[in-house]
Write a protein that holds these residues in place. Structure first.
Motif, short mmCIF file in Angstrom:
data_model
loop_
_atom_site.label_atom_id
_atom_site.label_comp_id
_atom_site.label_asym_id
_atom_site.label_seq_id
_atom_site.Cartn_x
_atom_site.Cartn_y
_atom_site.Cartn_z
N SER A 183 0.75 -1.07 0.09
CA SER A 183 -0.11 0.08 0.03
C SER A 183 0.62 1.24 0.04
O SER A 183 2.08 1.26 0.40
CB SER A 183 -1.05 0.08 1.28
N THR A 184 0.34 2.33 -0.37
CA THR A 184 0.98 3.77 -0.24
C THR A 184 0.10 4.48 0.57
O THR A 184 -0.96 4.66 0.27
CB THR A 184 0.85 4.36 -1.68
N THR A 185 0.65 4.87 1.68
CA THR A 185 -0.33 5.36 2.89
C THR A 185 0.21 6.65 3.50
O THR A 185 1.62 6.82 3.51
CB THR A 185 -0.15 4.39 4.03
N GLY A 186 -0.48 7.60 3.53
CA GLY A 186 -0.19 8.62 4.54
C GLY A 186 0.14 8.51 5.77
O GLY A 186 -0.86 8.05 6.53
N VAL A 187 1.15 8.83 6.33
CA VAL A 187 1.27 8.44 8.05
C VAL A 187 1.89 9.81 8.39
O VAL A 187 2.84 10.62 7.98
CB VAL A 187 2.59 7.52 7.87
N GLU A 188 1.39 10.11 9.70
CA GLU A 188 1.73 11.12 10.66
C GLU A 188 2.75 10.52 11.40
O GLU A 188 2.65 9.59 12.06
CB GLU A 188 0.64 11.76 11.30
N LEU A 189 3.95 11.15 11.58
CA LEU A 189 5.22 10.75 12.53
C LEU A 189 5.36 11.81 13.76
O LEU A 189 5.26 12.89 13.33
CB LEU A 189 6.58 10.49 11.56
N VAL A 190 5.47 11.18 14.82
CA VAL A 190 5.60 12.04 15.87
C VAL A 190 7.14 11.76 16.80
O VAL A 190 7.38 10.66 16.68
CB VAL A 190 4.47 11.81 17.08
N GLY A 191 7.66 12.71 16.97
CA GLY A 191 9.08 12.56 17.53
C GLY A 191 9.84 14.00 17.79
O GLY A 191 9.24 14.92 17.47
N TYR A 192 10.80 13.84 18.34
CA TYR A 192 11.67 15.04 18.65
C TYR A 192 12.65 15.60 17.31
O TYR A 192 13.20 14.90 16.63
CB TYR A 192 12.79 14.78 19.77
N GLY A 193 12.28 17.10 17.05
CA GLY A 193 13.07 17.65 15.91
C GLY A 193 12.73 17.15 14.64
O GLY A 193 13.72 17.29 13.58
N LEU A 194 11.44 16.74 14.10
CA LEU A 194 11.19 16.27 12.70
C LEU A 194 10.88 17.39 11.82
O LEU A 194 11.09 17.08 10.67
CB LEU A 194 10.00 15.44 13.04
N THR A 195 10.83 18.62 12.43
CA THR A 195 10.65 19.59 11.47
C THR A 195 11.51 20.56 11.80
O THR A 195 12.53 21.29 10.74
CB THR A 195 9.14 20.12 11.49
N SER A 196 11.83 21.06 13.02
CA SER A 196 12.70 22.18 13.34
C SER A 196 14.08 21.88 13.65
O SER A 196 15.06 22.54 13.59
CB SER A 196 12.30 23.10 14.54
N GLY A 197 14.40 20.45 14.03
CA GLY A 197 15.61 19.83 14.54
C GLY A 197 15.76 20.48 16.07
O GLY A 197 16.86 20.06 16.57
N ARG A 198 14.57 21.10 16.61
CA ARG A 198 14.75 21.36 18.04
C ARG A 198 14.30 20.35 18.98
O ARG A 198 13.42 19.25 18.64
CB ARG A 198 14.11 22.72 18.22
N TRP A 199 14.52 20.49 20.36
CA TRP A 199 14.32 19.50 21.32
C TRP A 199 12.79 19.75 21.86
O TRP A 199 12.44 20.38 22.83
CB TRP A 199 15.17 19.58 22.47
N GLU A 200 12.04 19.36 20.61
CA GLU A 200 10.37 19.64 20.81
C GLU A 200 9.70 18.39 20.26
O GLU A 200 10.28 17.94 19.16
CB GLU A 200 9.92 21.07 20.17
N LEU A 201 8.77 17.85 20.81
CA LEU A 201 7.85 16.94 20.19
C LEU A 201 7.28 17.37 18.99
O LEU A 201 6.11 18.42 19.34
CB LEU A 201 6.88 16.20 21.21
N GLU A 202 7.43 16.90 17.65
CA GLU A 202 6.63 17.55 16.72
C GLU A 202 6.22 16.60 15.73
O GLU A 202 6.55 15.22 15.88
CB GLU A 202 8.04 18.26 15.86
N ARG A 203 5.48 16.80 14.84
CA ARG A 203 4.57 15.93 13.94
C ARG A 203 4.83 16.31 12.53
O ARG A 203 5.06 17.48 12.01
CB ARG A 203 3.06 16.08 13.96
N VAL A 204 5.10 15.37 11.91
CA VAL A 204 5.33 15.68 10.15
C VAL A 204 4.60 14.43 9.51
O VAL A 204 4.51 13.28 9.91
CB VAL A 204 6.85 15.57 9.87
N LYS A 205 3.80 14.91 8.38
CA LYS A 205 3.44 13.90 7.41
C LYS A 205 4.13 13.48 6.44
O LYS A 205 4.97 14.38 5.64
CB LYS A 205 2.00 14.44 6.90
N ARG A 206 4.25 12.04 6.15
CA ARG A 206 4.99 11.61 4.89
C ARG A 206 3.96 10.61 4.27
O ARG A 206 3.17 10.04 4.98
CB ARG A 206 6.23 10.77 5.39
N THR A 207 4.24 10.38 2.89
CA THR A 207 3.28 9.30 2.17
C THR A 207 4.54 8.21 1.93
O THR A 207 5.66 8.44 1.38
CB THR A 207 3.09 9.83 0.81
N ILE A 208 4.34 7.02 2.40
CA ILE A 208 5.16 5.86 2.49
C ILE A 208 4.61 4.77 1.59
O ILE A 208 3.42 4.39 1.56
CB ILE A 208 5.22 5.36 3.89
#
Length: 755
Positions: A183-208
């Motif tokens: 399948s090709t699926t839109g996924v929301e990833l949650v973690g530290y620094g995923l968008t800004s690179g800072r020490w914050e919990l951030e979310r980013v969407k990727r198609t996998i």
């Protein structure tokens, strides 16, 4: 030290492992076998990056030159704290992941990060038995130190760990939590620094794009974050449609509309199986409800995964019919806090699934669950033990259990392949219809050689008119914090051909003997020789002692000469032993015997804890030693004097020797001569000389040992180096034919600012 759950006594052998360059990273399980049987599985981790081994000779922090890197270390002593230092060349995030319980090390770890000014930046403590990890921000050009210790400051040679130090963003969760093959699926990833690179919990969407043609259970996804750094995440793979809570309504499904709170994610969707849904729960939103359309008599397999996907939630599951009657519930499934059940639907209709969080978790984007709903088709799983021993010329039963699903009740024909030479399968090898178990008979030939092999057990049955084969699985040891039982599953069994014991060992003392603290008790033992065996026997401590056994008592490895049936075994009673308790320990007898091929094997006979053990009741000490004020300060090139006072019982009529026990990593810097305190004297001084080129070694504890000797008739000690827990000094004393009476004191030595 008294230990109500004593750790195993190390019996160590060195080995070299060659890992092919194309060997995939991950978990490798290993086992050993000998003429006495098989071990449990151990865990060995293969990495694909830079590997560093802890330097145990230095007192200063160990420098890690470049990141990423993984350090293999060991907390060998009580109160040991390991320290690693690294320089960060750019602003980034660093993640420290401590693998200890995953390796079978029975301790809860703690990680602390400090900067160059010794300020604590962040720490993480494993209080749940799941291993500790943390992520923290770094600044270019700054030096940081990572400290690793046991939560309770314990230590043991078996307390090994791997500390992975990586840089860049860190993905902690994915929404949905799994990917469907192909399948090709839109996924929301949650973690530290995923968008800004800072020490914050951030979310980013990727198609996998999830791979289609793979039998692997996981997919390692790697991507470049918006800050330009690489991030990774491991997705479970499935063959089910994967939905998320806010979009969990398949095409054509009916709903009851948006609920009164206005949140569409709380709507009760009538679902069509099979499918999987990823949702979020916390103490504010503690439950989600879904409706499932089903027909009477259908079998459903329903599971709620949280721990299995790395979520902190503790989940429960309930099924309710259209009349509001609760049909079934599940909280913890075997080996996990996740929920699962199988149910036959009583009639046609709509059934409500209630997924709830029972631990009161705080709101967090990481609080995910994955609900899996499948029709249970006719099938079966086979379960077996992971290892078994077959004595030469003997017979044992290998139990194989069938877990039937989907209404399957047919017969299952069994087969065992790759048996050791000389062992055969005898008798019926079938789990009869409607039965749950079969005990296979493994028979060893009288002339079978000792050996072992990894065997496979398979079962064949008719499923939906077709012959289907299933491989039996076993639960492996080693990983103390599995996310699910699947993490422990292996598809082989280690079968060993063993030799029968040629001697029995038991104490001749019929009641508890008394001994003074710090002295050695001579326990009288009987060696009963079997089947005409008359050779030498080595007596040593059993490496594994039951709960409340040993408690600090240790002894050497001794030799019982050929033909001798009685021997005195010296047991050292520690100075800290309590006088209100009985101290016990188990011993083993080891004999060398040739197998049918002429190879010499070491055969072990054990004492039995329930009816035979060495027992000692403790009385007060005969010798005491105290040291002067602490801490004692010394500088490189200088000397330090330790005033010592000795108190002894009138039963001790000789002199007392004083020795200073210096930690091995300080021996090259500190020199001290022993001192003898004659009878009638009670005071003496130990003089330390510090090497002129000694570095700043910080504050360290030194042990002062006082020993008085008494002549005794003692057995010959075995020469097996490193096999006994008794220290070198006590062994040397016994070899001279004397029994020591010991006392110890500690003093802190300050050798300048160190780690």
């Amino acid at each position: 030290m008294k230990a109500y759950r004593p750790p195993p006594i190390p019996r160590e052998l060195s080995a070299r492992i060659t890992i092919p360059s194309d060997f995939p990273p991950g978990v490798v399980r290993w086992q050993v076998a000998n003429a006495n049987g098989t071990s449990q599985t151990g865990v060995f981790l293969v990495g694909d990056g830079r590997e560093v081994v802890e330097n145990r000779d230095g007192a200063a922090p160990q420098r890690i030159e470049t990141l990423p890197a993984t350090v293999s270390g060991r907390l060998a002593r009580f109160e040991e704290v390991d320290c690693y230092e690294f320089l960060c060349e750019r602003d980034s995030l660093v993640t420290c992941d401590l693998a200890a319980r995953r390796l079978g090390s029975n301790f809860m770890g703690a990680i602390e990060i400090r900067d160059a000014q010794d300020r604590v930046i962040v720490d993480a403590v494993d209080t749940q038995g799941t291993d500790a990890s943390l992520t923290f921000p770094t600044a270019a050009g700054n030096v940081y130190r990572a400290f690793v210790r046991d939560l309770n400051f314990r230590g043991n040679r078996a307390s090994v760990y791997r500390l992975a130090l990586t840089t860049g963003p860190r993905v902690l969760a994915a929404y949905p939590a799994a990917g469907r093959r192909g399948s090709t699926t839109g996924v929301e990833l949650v973690g530290y620094g995923l968008t800004s690179g800072r020490w914050e919990l951030e979310r980013v969407k990727r198609t996998i794009e999830f791979p289609a043609l793979t039998h692997e259970p996981v997919f390692d996804y790697q991507f470049t974050s918006e800050s330009g750094e690489t991030a990774r995440f491991r997705f479970p793979l499935s063959d089910l449609p994967e939905f998320i809570e806010t979009a969990a309504i398949p095409r054509g499904a009916a709903t009851d509309g948006v609920p009164s709170d206005g949140d569409p994610s709380h709507s009760r969707a009538r679902l069509e199986a099979p499918l999987a849904i990823t949702g979020r729960l916390d103490r504010v939103n503690p439950s989600d409800r879904y409706q499932i359309l089903g027909r009477g008599g259908e079998l459903w397999r329903i599971a709620v995964q949280a721990r299995a996907i790395g979520s902190p939630l503790d989940v429960a599951l309930a099924i309710i019919d259209s009349d509001g009657k609760e049909l079934a519930t599940s909280d913890d499934s075997p080996g996990s806090t996740d929920a699962s059940l199988e149910i036959a639907l009583p009639r046609d209709g709509v059934f409500e699934l209630v997924v709830s969080e029972v631990s009161g978790a705080a709101p967090s984007p990481l609080g995910l669950y994955r609900l899996v709903v499948e029709r249970a088709t006719p099938d079966f799983l086979l379960e077996m033990p992971q290892h078994i021993n077959v004595p030469t010329g003997g017979q044992v039963e290998l139990p194989v259990k069938a877990h039937r699903t989907g209404g399957f009740q047919g017969a299952i024909a069994l087969n065992v392949s790759e048996l050791p030479a000389g062992i055969q399968l005898a008798g019926p090898a079938v789990i009869e219809a409607d039965q749950a178990e079969c005990k296979l008979s493994l028979v060893s030939a009288p002339d079978a050689a000792t050996g072992a092999s990894l065997a496979t057990v398979t079962g064949i049955a008719m499923l939906d008119g077709r012959s289907q084969t299933r491989t039996a699985r076993a639960q492996a040891a080693g990983n103390l914090t599995p996310r699910s039982l699947e993490d422990l599953a292996v598809d082989s069994i280690l079968i060993a051909s063993t030799l029968k014991p040629v001697a029995r060992i038991r104490p001749l003392e019929t009641d508890e003997r008394t001994a003074h603290r710090g002295t050695m008790h001579l326990a009288e033992l009987e060696i009963e020789r079997l089947d005409g065996f008359s050779g030498e026997v080595v007596v040593q401590m059993d490496s594994r002692q039951p709960v409340k056994f040993r408690q600090g008592i240790v002894g050497p490895d001794i030799v019982v000469p050929a033909g001798v049936n009685r021997v005195l075994y010296p047991c050292l009673v520690p100075e800290v032993a309590e006088t209100v308790d009985a101290y016990r320990m188990l011993l083993v007898a080891v004999a060398q015997v040739a197998d049918s091929t002429g190879r010499v094997r070491h055969v072990v006979s054990k004492m039995k804890a329930d009816d035979a053990s060495v027992a000692v009741t403790v009385e007060g000490a005969l010798l005491k030693v105290t040291a002067g004020a602490s801490p004692l300060r010394a500088a490189p090139g200088g000397t330090a004097q330790i005033p010592v006072r000795v108190a002894r019982s009138p039963k001790l009529t000789g002199s007392v020797r004083l020795d200073l026990k210096v930690p091995s990593d300080l021996e090259q810097w500190i020199e001290v001569e022993p001192v003898v305190v004659p009878l009638g004297h009670s005071e003496a001084t130990l003089v330390l000389r510090i090497s002129a080129d000694a570095p700043a070694l910080g504050k360290r504890l030194l042990r002062i040992r006082a020993s008085a000797l008494a002549a005794a008739s003692l057995p010959r000690l075995a020469d097996a180096a490193g096999a006994t827990p008794l220290d070198v000094e006590a062994l040397e004393t016994l070899r001279t034919g004397f029994l020591p009476t010991l006392a110890e004191a500690t003093i802190e030595l300050d050798l300048g600012s160190g780690r």
